[in-house]
Design a protein around this motif. Sequence first.
Motif, PDB file in Angstrom:
ATOM      1  N   ALA A  61       0.839  -1.203   0.000  1.00  0.00           N
ATOM      2  CA  ALA A  61       0.000   0.000   0.000  1.00  0.00           C
ATOM      3  C   ALA A  61       0.874   1.254   0.000  1.00  0.00           C
ATOM      4  O   ALA A  61       0.588   2.237  -0.691  1.00  0.00           O
ATOM      5  CB  ALA A  61      -0.926  -0.001   1.219  1.00  0.00           C
ATOM      6  N   GLU A  62       1.953   1.197   0.749  1.00  0.00           N
ATOM      7  CA  GLU A  62       2.887   2.325   0.821  1.00  0.00           C
ATOM      8  C   GLU A  62       3.488   2.605  -0.563  1.00  0.00           C
ATOM      9  O   GLU A  62       3.549   3.750  -1.015  1.00  0.00           O
ATOM     10  CB  GLU A  62       3.971   1.964   1.852  1.00  0.00           C
ATOM     11  N   ARG A  63       3.883   1.548  -1.260  1.00  0.00           N
ATOM     12  CA  ARG A  63       4.454   1.749  -2.602  1.00  0.00           C
ATOM     13  C   ARG A  63       3.402   2.301  -3.562  1.00  0.00           C
ATOM     14  O   ARG A  63       3.680   3.209  -4.342  1.00  0.00           O
ATOM     15  CB  ARG A  63       5.035   0.440  -3.128  1.00  0.00           C
ATOM     16  N   ALA A  64       2.205   1.768  -3.483  1.00  0.00           N
ATOM     17  CA  ALA A  64       1.140   2.252  -4.382  1.00  0.00           C
ATOM     18  C   ALA A  64       0.804   3.713  -4.083  1.00  0.00           C
ATOM     19  O   ALA A  64       0.459   4.473  -4.981  1.00  0.00           O
ATOM     20  CB  ALA A  64      -0.103   1.381  -4.243  1.00  0.00           C
ATOM     21  N   SER A  65       0.943   4.110  -2.816  1.00  0.00           N
ATOM     22  CA  SER A  65       0.569   5.483  -2.436  1.00  0.00           C
ATOM     23  C   SER A  65       1.583   6.499  -2.952  1.00  0.00           C
ATOM     24  O   SER A  65       1.350   7.694  -2.890  1.00  0.00           O
ATOM     25  CB  SER A  65       0.433   5.610  -0.918  1.00  0.00           C
ATOM     26  N   ARG A  66       2.716   6.019  -3.444  1.00  0.00           N
ATOM     27  CA  ARG A  66       3.719   6.943  -3.971  1.00  0.00           C
ATOM     28  C   ARG A  66       3.679   7.043  -5.497  1.00  0.00           C
ATOM     29  O   ARG A  66       4.569   7.626  -6.104  1.00  0.00           O
ATOM     30  CB  ARG A  66       5.108   6.525  -3.495  1.00  0.00           C
ATOM     31  N   VAL A  67       2.666   6.471  -6.100  1.00  0.00           N
ATOM     32  CA  VAL A  67       2.548   6.553  -7.563  1.00  0.00           C
ATOM     33  C   VAL A  67       1.755   7.809  -7.933  1.00  0.00           C
ATOM     34  O   VAL A  67       0.640   8.004  -7.449  1.00  0.00           O
ATOM     35  CB  VAL A  67       1.846   5.298  -8.131  1.00  0.00           C
ATOM     36  N   PHE A  68       2.346   8.656  -8.770  1.00  0.00           N
ATOM     37  CA  PHE A  68       1.638   9.877  -9.165  1.00  0.00           C
ATOM     38  C   PHE A  68       0.333   9.521  -9.881  1.00  0.00           C
ATOM     39  O   PHE A  68       0.304   8.636 -10.733  1.00  0.00           O
ATOM     40  CB  PHE A  68       2.512  10.737 -10.078  1.00  0.00           C
ATOM     41  N   GLY A  69      -0.721  10.230  -9.519  1.00  0.00           N
ATOM     42  CA  GLY A  69      -2.034   9.955 -10.089  1.00  0.00           C
ATOM     43  C   GLY A  69      -2.920   9.223  -9.097  1.00  0.00           C
ATOM     44  O   GLY A  69      -4.137   9.194  -9.248  1.00  0.00           O
ATOM     45  N   VAL A  70      -2.303   8.631  -8.060  1.00  0.00           N
ATOM     46  CA  VAL A  70      -3.088   7.932  -7.038  1.00  0.00           C
ATOM     47  C   VAL A  70      -3.468   8.928  -5.942  1.00  0.00           C
ATOM     48  O   VAL A  70      -2.620   9.635  -5.412  1.00  0.00           O
ATOM     49  CB  VAL A  70      -2.294   6.753  -6.426  1.00  0.00           C
ATOM     50  N   HIS A  71      -4.736   8.985  -5.634  1.00  0.00           N
ATOM     51  CA  HIS A  71      -5.237   9.937  -4.654  1.00  0.00           C
ATOM     52  C   HIS A  71      -5.225   9.352  -3.240  1.00  0.00           C
ATOM     53  O   HIS A  71      -4.869   9.999  -2.270  1.00  0.00           O
ATOM     54  CB  HIS A  71      -6.642  10.346  -5.065  1.00  0.00           C
ATOM     55  N   SER A  72      -5.627   8.089  -3.130  1.00  0.00           N
ATOM     56  CA  SER A  72      -5.564   7.403  -1.837  1.00  0.00           C
ATOM     57  C   SER A  72      -5.605   5.901  -2.072  1.00  0.00           C
ATOM     58  O   SER A  72      -6.007   5.446  -3.152  1.00  0.00           O
ATOM     59  CB  SER A  72      -6.732   7.825  -0.936  1.00  0.00           C
ATOM     60  N   VAL A  73      -5.154   5.152  -1.073  1.00  0.00           N
ATOM     61  CA  VAL A  73      -5.241   3.691  -1.175  1.00  0.00           C
ATOM     62  C   VAL A  73      -5.973   3.153   0.051  1.00  0.00           C
ATOM     63  O   VAL A  73      -5.811   3.670   1.149  1.00  0.00           O
ATOM     64  CB  VAL A  73      -3.851   3.008  -1.307  1.00  0.00           C
ATOM     65  N   CYS A  74      -6.800   2.141  -0.162  1.00  0.00           N
ATOM     66  CA  CYS A  74      -7.615   1.599   0.912  1.00  0.00           C
ATOM     67  C   CYS A  74      -7.386   0.098   1.030  1.00  0.00           C
ATOM     68  O   CYS A  74      -7.751  -0.657   0.124  1.00  0.00           O
ATOM     69  CB  CYS A  74      -9.100   1.830   0.622  1.00  0.00           C
ATOM     70  N   PRO A  75      -6.776  -0.332   2.129  1.00  0.00           N
ATOM     71  CA  PRO A  75      -6.681  -1.776   2.375  1.00  0.00           C
ATOM     72  C   PRO A  75      -8.096  -2.306   2.586  1.00  0.00           C
ATOM     73  O   PRO A  75      -8.845  -1.779   3.406  1.00  0.00           O
ATOM     74  CB  PRO A  75      -5.862  -1.871   3.665  1.00  0.00           C
ATOM     75  N   ALA A  76      -8.475  -3.330   1.838  1.00  0.00           N
ATOM     76  CA  ALA A  76      -9.863  -3.800   1.865  1.00  0.00           C
ATOM     77  C   ALA A  76      -9.906  -5.321   1.951  1.00  0.00           C
ATOM     78  O   ALA A  76      -8.893  -5.986   1.773  1.00  0.00           O
ATOM     79  CB  ALA A  76     -10.568  -3.336   0.583  1.00  0.00           C
TER      80      ALA A  76
END
Length: 382
Positions: A61-76
């Motif tokens: 999730a941390e890596r995905a949250s550093r991708v430009f264009g991503v606003h937020s990430v939600c563990p689900a």
Amino acid sequence: MERELILVRYGEVFLKGLNRPYFMRALVKNVKKAVAQDGADVWLHDGRILIAGFSDIEACAERASRVFGVHSVCPAVEMEKENFNAIADRAAEMCRGLKGTFKVAARRSDKRYPMDSPQINAEIGGRILAACPDLKVDLHHPDHVLNVEIRDSAYLYVRVIPAVGGMPTGTGGRAALLLSGGIDSPVAGWMLAKRGVQVMGVHFHSYPYTSDRAKEKVLELARIVGAYCGGMKVFVVPFTHIQMEIHEKCPEDYTTLIMRRYMMRIAERIGKKNGAQALITGESVGQVASQTMEALGVTDSVVSLPVFRPVIGFDKSEIIDLARKIGTLETSELPYEDCCTVFTPKHPATHPKMEKTLEGEEKLDSDALIQEAIDGTETVIV
Ligand code: ATP
Ligand code: MG
């Protein structure tokens, strides 16, 4: 049966109208690249990006949250939607330990589901209240929202981790960043990269006046910024000969400025050859003598590409705050020498004149010097 996944929410890409599929494809590709080391699968489903198959959800999730264009990430968690009882229990479990207020937000795209959204909200809300004594309901300004989506499966999530935002890398063209070992230029590059620009670095190295460690430091900075945008290509240009010639033949108070003009010329040549449509520097008005209005004008006039200076109106302290947030500050503060500091004149001209600049440059064999620097350039992919 249930499995953990990460729901990726995107921001501005959403606004892109007819171009949206193009932005979405770029975003999915960049998320895939960012989490490749987690061994995770990334796919687009029902207009959203999902990640599954990782071994460590937090790291992924941390890596995905550093991708430009991503606003937020939600563990689900994804569950079979048929067993509502299990869903309600799982929802209560996800809320355990939370304090303050909450609400349940159910969405149902499967309209044949036996319960409607208000019923789902009420049932799950009751289950959470019973399991979590520290939580109270607030429908208007809740501290936490337990989201339940009933689609082909049921999806539950309560945590929303803010991400970097911006636009997917590669959707904003290309630019060459004049990258020094200082604090400002990595921040400047990051800011353009955040808007989707594919950034390449051009670094001027003055061996043996500057050491290999100084070069390593710059490559490390490129690595940190590159982690946000799928890596970076860095061109390391040997600059010593040009600096010596300037030092020897040009008026002392103009040496920094003339040196900056050579950097721009060379960065433009390298940039154009590699598809760059603009140059980026870390300059900010008034920071040093070469960054007065007049000096910036004289520097710009030597190139035809647009020059972007995203920190032009920032105070040093504001740039430092951003560097800390990005993660470049610590590396930038390592004390290795820089090519500019080695040859800095005592009294650089703050109101330089164009004629005097050109007069100074006439004493140099520009074409040969530039060609020599370009021929000696080393390309490093970080
Ligand atoms: P920074 O501005 O990155 O903190 P600095 O303050 O040492 O480094 P300045 O002297 O302010 O650099 O130079 C202004 C800009 O010129 C830098 O932001 C950078 O874009 C460019 N620049 C300076 N030195 C170099 C270099 N050795 N290689 C590439 N670009 C450089
Ligand atoms: Mg600076």
